[in-house]
Motif scaffolding. Structure first.
Motif, PDB file in Angstrom:
ATOM      1  N   ALA A 361       1.060  -1.323  -0.134  1.00  0.00           N
ATOM      2  CA  ALA A 361       0.046   0.060  -0.008  1.00  0.00           C
ATOM      3  C   ALA A 361       0.824   1.317   0.064  1.00  0.00           C
ATOM      4  O   ALA A 361       0.610   2.120  -0.729  1.00  0.00           O
ATOM      5  N   GLU A 362       2.020   1.350   0.687  1.00  0.00           N
ATOM      6  CA  GLU A 362       2.949   2.567   0.738  1.00  0.00           C
ATOM      7  C   GLU A 362       3.677   2.753  -0.506  1.00  0.00           C
ATOM      8  O   GLU A 362       3.254   3.816  -1.013  1.00  0.00           O
ATOM      9  N   LYS A 363       3.802   1.805  -1.279  1.00  0.00           N
ATOM     10  CA  LYS A 363       4.449   2.154  -2.576  1.00  0.00           C
ATOM     11  C   LYS A 363       3.417   2.565  -3.627  1.00  0.00           C
ATOM     12  O   LYS A 363       3.588   3.147  -4.603  1.00  0.00           O
ATOM     13  N   ALA A 364       2.253   2.241  -3.384  1.00  0.00           N
ATOM     14  CA  ALA A 364       0.961   2.422  -4.374  1.00  0.00           C
ATOM     15  C   ALA A 364       0.776   3.836  -4.211  1.00  0.00           C
ATOM     16  O   ALA A 364       0.430   4.515  -5.253  1.00  0.00           O
ATOM     17  N   SER A 365       0.810   4.499  -3.051  1.00  0.00           N
ATOM     18  CA  SER A 365       0.508   5.832  -2.736  1.00  0.00           C
ATOM     19  C   SER A 365       1.591   6.770  -3.486  1.00  0.00           C
ATOM     20  O   SER A 365       1.389   8.017  -3.832  1.00  0.00           O
ATOM     21  N   ILE A 366       2.946   6.081  -3.391  1.00  0.00           N
ATOM     22  CA  ILE A 366       3.735   6.912  -4.214  1.00  0.00           C
ATOM     23  C   ILE A 366       3.697   6.999  -5.692  1.00  0.00           C
ATOM     24  O   ILE A 366       3.814   7.832  -6.414  1.00  0.00           O
ATOM     25  N   VAL A 367       3.114   5.811  -6.124  1.00  0.00           N
ATOM     26  CA  VAL A 367       2.848   5.655  -7.651  1.00  0.00           C
ATOM     27  C   VAL A 367       1.632   6.594  -8.218  1.00  0.00           C
ATOM     28  O   VAL A 367       2.034   7.277  -9.118  1.00  0.00           O
ATOM     29  N   ALA A 368       0.644   6.485  -7.447  1.00  0.00           N
ATOM     30  CA  ALA A 368      -0.209   7.548  -7.264  1.00  0.00           C
ATOM     31  C   ALA A 368       0.085   9.031  -7.264  1.00  0.00           C
ATOM     32  O   ALA A 368      -0.397  10.121  -8.128  1.00  0.00           O
ATOM     33  N   LYS A 369       0.960   9.223  -6.491  1.00  0.00           N
ATOM     34  CA  LYS A 369       1.413  10.822  -6.334  1.00  0.00           C
ATOM     35  C   LYS A 369       2.303  11.327  -7.459  1.00  0.00           C
ATOM     36  O   LYS A 369       1.897  12.516  -8.016  1.00  0.00           O
ATOM     37  N   TYR A 370       2.746  10.199  -8.183  1.00  0.00           N
ATOM     38  CA  TYR A 370       3.777  10.702  -9.239  1.00  0.00           C
ATOM     39  C   TYR A 370       3.208  10.026 -10.614  1.00  0.00           C
ATOM     40  O   TYR A 370       3.762   9.960 -11.687  1.00  0.00           O
ATOM     41  N   GLY A 371       1.771   9.972 -10.566  1.00  0.00           N
ATOM     42  CA  GLY A 371       1.062   9.123 -11.675  1.00  0.00           C
ATOM     43  C   GLY A 371       1.233   9.904 -12.937  1.00  0.00           C
ATOM     44  O   GLY A 371       1.635   9.265 -14.089  1.00  0.00           O
ATOM     45  N   LEU A 372       0.899  11.459 -13.036  1.00  0.00           N
ATOM     46  CA  LEU A 372       1.143  11.866 -14.168  1.00  0.00           C
ATOM     47  C   LEU A 372       2.544  12.090 -14.738  1.00  0.00           C
ATOM     48  O   LEU A 372       2.692  12.141 -15.885  1.00  0.00           O
ATOM     49  N   LYS A 373       3.680  12.165 -13.998  1.00  0.00           N
ATOM     50  CA  LYS A 373       4.869  12.240 -14.423  1.00  0.00           C
ATOM     51  C   LYS A 373       5.032  10.952 -14.908  1.00  0.00           C
ATOM     52  O   LYS A 373       5.875  10.701 -15.884  1.00  0.00           O
ATOM     53  N   ILE A 374       4.749   9.610 -14.480  1.00  0.00           N
ATOM     54  CA  ILE A 374       4.961   8.426 -15.115  1.00  0.00           C
ATOM     55  C   ILE A 374       4.280   8.227 -16.413  1.00  0.00           C
ATOM     56  O   ILE A 374       4.918   7.555 -17.492  1.00  0.00           O
ATOM     57  N   LEU A 375       3.004   8.754 -16.438  1.00  0.00           N
ATOM     58  CA  LEU A 375       2.287   9.146 -17.676  1.00  0.00           C
ATOM     59  C   LEU A 375       2.957   9.680 -18.735  1.00  0.00           C
ATOM     60  O   LEU A 375       3.197   9.365 -19.907  1.00  0.00           O
ATOM     61  N   LEU A 376       3.739  10.770 -18.349  1.00  0.00           N
ATOM     62  CA  LEU A 376       4.554  11.652 -19.274  1.00  0.00           C
ATOM     63  C   LEU A 376       5.849  10.948 -19.774  1.00  0.00           C
ATOM     64  O   LEU A 376       6.067  10.765 -21.124  1.00  0.00           O
ATOM     65  N   ALA A 377       6.278  10.227 -18.896  1.00  0.00           N
ATOM     66  CA  ALA A 377       7.516   9.043 -19.305  1.00  0.00           C
ATOM     67  C   ALA A 377       7.302   8.240 -20.200  1.00  0.00           C
ATOM     68  O   ALA A 377       7.666   7.903 -21.119  1.00  0.00           O
ATOM     69  N   ALA A 378       5.972   7.663 -20.005  1.00  0.00           N
ATOM     70  CA  ALA A 378       5.551   6.610 -20.701  1.00  0.00           C
ATOM     71  C   ALA A 378       5.213   7.182 -22.100  1.00  0.00           C
ATOM     72  O   ALA A 378       5.224   6.311 -23.190  1.00  0.00           O
ATOM     73  N   THR A 379       4.710   8.227 -22.221  1.00  0.00           N
ATOM     74  CA  THR A 379       4.179   8.887 -23.633  1.00  0.00           C
ATOM     75  C   THR A 379       5.469   9.092 -24.311  1.00  0.00           C
ATOM     76  O   THR A 379       5.370   9.083 -25.542  1.00  0.00           O
ATOM     77  N   LEU A 380       6.501   9.642 -23.430  1.00  0.00           N
ATOM     78  CA  LEU A 380       7.686  10.015 -24.308  1.00  0.00           C
ATOM     79  C   LEU A 380       8.311   8.755 -24.841  1.00  0.00           C
ATOM     80  O   LEU A 380       8.807   8.901 -25.888  1.00  0.00           O
TER      81      LEU A 380
END
Length: 393
Positions: A361-380
């Motif tokens: 659960a703790e790591k999931a909250s980190i992913v959610a926090k940086y979700g838009l940046k992860i999406l930007l990276a995957a789109t790039l």
């Protein structure tokens, strides 16, 4: 000139990744260089050599032949419901996922795929100096979906840094599942599906390791037992069929929702300002499509499809591209098709966070926090893959 524009697209993707890097001084430039060279080698070999094109032809024909056996099962279940000569998307495309998922589960149970993934991932770690966990996850993501790829390295989550978590999440989002590969190949040119699946693993590592640099850790051990949870061959067959059925139903539900909503939004925009939402997306993404190598005369059309994919999912975008293929240039078809072969869209943020939530659960909250940046990276990463393919068309 086309090559220069393509190189501009590569520079754009890398420059944006550098701009958003959280530790610029720790970027492993050797790894970036090696991965870029590997991309060029893979693309050149697959698209420009006699052996490579023959391999693509053999694999494409082989996949088509295997899928034809899957249609035997589909026909047995729904035979008579479909009139002769009529293609129904759910039956002819989505139900194929059940069969391919079953095959993938069998190859996983007999340890063929896990061993191949482990050693290819280890080779990437050795020549780049990147972490074994992230290179393993990157290769693993070529074959498995976002959830399965992340769950395979669940034992490493406890001590995983935020940057490493960012990279594995990006790799998962920038990839696709091999179980869906057959469905894609019925909608867009098969060779671009195959090439993009390989390139995405490298593109995801390039972009994510620039945005969130990490150092190699010597004590990482990959346990391939984490990949398969089946305890028998027939269990693997059953698990694969059920997993494939879930994916087919989920995709069907998403398509009903997203296609309907897109039609509604287009209708509202057209009524209010006499221009559809997809046309607006086209104008927004047209400059990006152009620097990827799409001719300017087709950039708005290509941008519309790319924007639709980001806002909805790759299936909706592929359905939008499919009827346009005969009217678009070969370069545009290649670039857009390659861009579409990934899970990079808004809904994937929740899918990845939810997958990690199930085990940490703790790591999931980190992913959610940086979700838009992860999406930007995957789109790039998708931009980089599409651009590299376009350079060699």
């Amino acid at each position: 000139m086309d090559i220069l524009i393509g190189l501009l697209g590569v520079i754009f993707a890398i420059a944006v990744a550098y701009l958003f890097s959280n530790q610029k001084k720790n970027i492993n430039y050797k790894a970036i260089g090696v991965l870029l060279v590997l991309q060029v080698i893979v693309t050149l070999f697959m698209l420009k050599t006699t052996i490579g094109t023959k391999i693509i032809e053999v694999v494409s024909n082989g996949v088509s032949k295997v899928i034809s056996y899957g249609y035997e099962g589909i026909d047995f279940v729904v035979g008579g419901l479909i009139p002769e000569g009529v293609s129904v998307f759910f039956f002819n495309v989505l139900m194929v996922i059940i069969f391919t998922s079953t095959l993938l589960s069998i190859l996983t149970y007999i340890k063929f795929l896990p061993l191949a993934i482990k050693y290819v991932g280890g080779f990437l770690a050795k020549i780049t100096g990147l972490s074994k966990v992230v290179t393993f996850n990157s290769v693993n993501s070529i074959f498995f979906g976002q959830s399965e790829a992340i769950l395979a390295i669940k034992t490493h989550l406890d001590n995983m840094s935020n940057n490493k978590l960012f990279i594995i999440s990006t790799s998962a989002m920038a990839s696709v599942s091999a179980s869906i590969m057959g469905a894609y190949m019925t909608m867009i040119p098969p060779k671009f599906v195959l090439v993009s699946m390989l390139l995405n693993a490298l593109s995801g590592l390039i972009v994510a390791s620039m945005m969130a640099p990490i150092k190699e850790e010597e004590d990482e051990n990959i346990n391939i037992k984490d990949i398969s949870t089946s305890n028998s061959l027939f269990g693997a067959i059953g698990d694969g069929a059920l997993d494939g059925g879930k994916v087919a139903l989920i995709v069907a539900a998403q398509l009903v929702a997203f296609v309907g909503l897109m039609a509604l939004i287009n209708g509202i925009f057209t009524a209010l300002i006499n221009i559809s939402f997809t046309e607006i997306l086209g104008y927004i993404f047209a400059p990006i499509a152009f620097i990827m190598g799409v001719p300017w005369s087709e950039a708005i059309t290509a941008g519309s499809i790319m924007g639709t994919k980001l806002a909805t999912n790759e299936f909706v975008a592929m359905l939008q591209l499919q009827p346009l293929v005969p009217d678009l240039s070969a370069k545009t078809v290649a670039i857009v098709s390659s861009f579409l072969v990934s899970f990079a869209n808004f809904s994937s943020i929740g899918i990845i966070a939810g997958s990690i939530q199930a085990v940490h659960a703790e790591k999931a909250s980190i992913v959610a926090k940086y979700g838009l940046k992860i999406l930007l990276a995957a789109t790039l990463a998708s931009v980089l893959t599409g651009t590299v393919v376009g350079i060699f068309i």
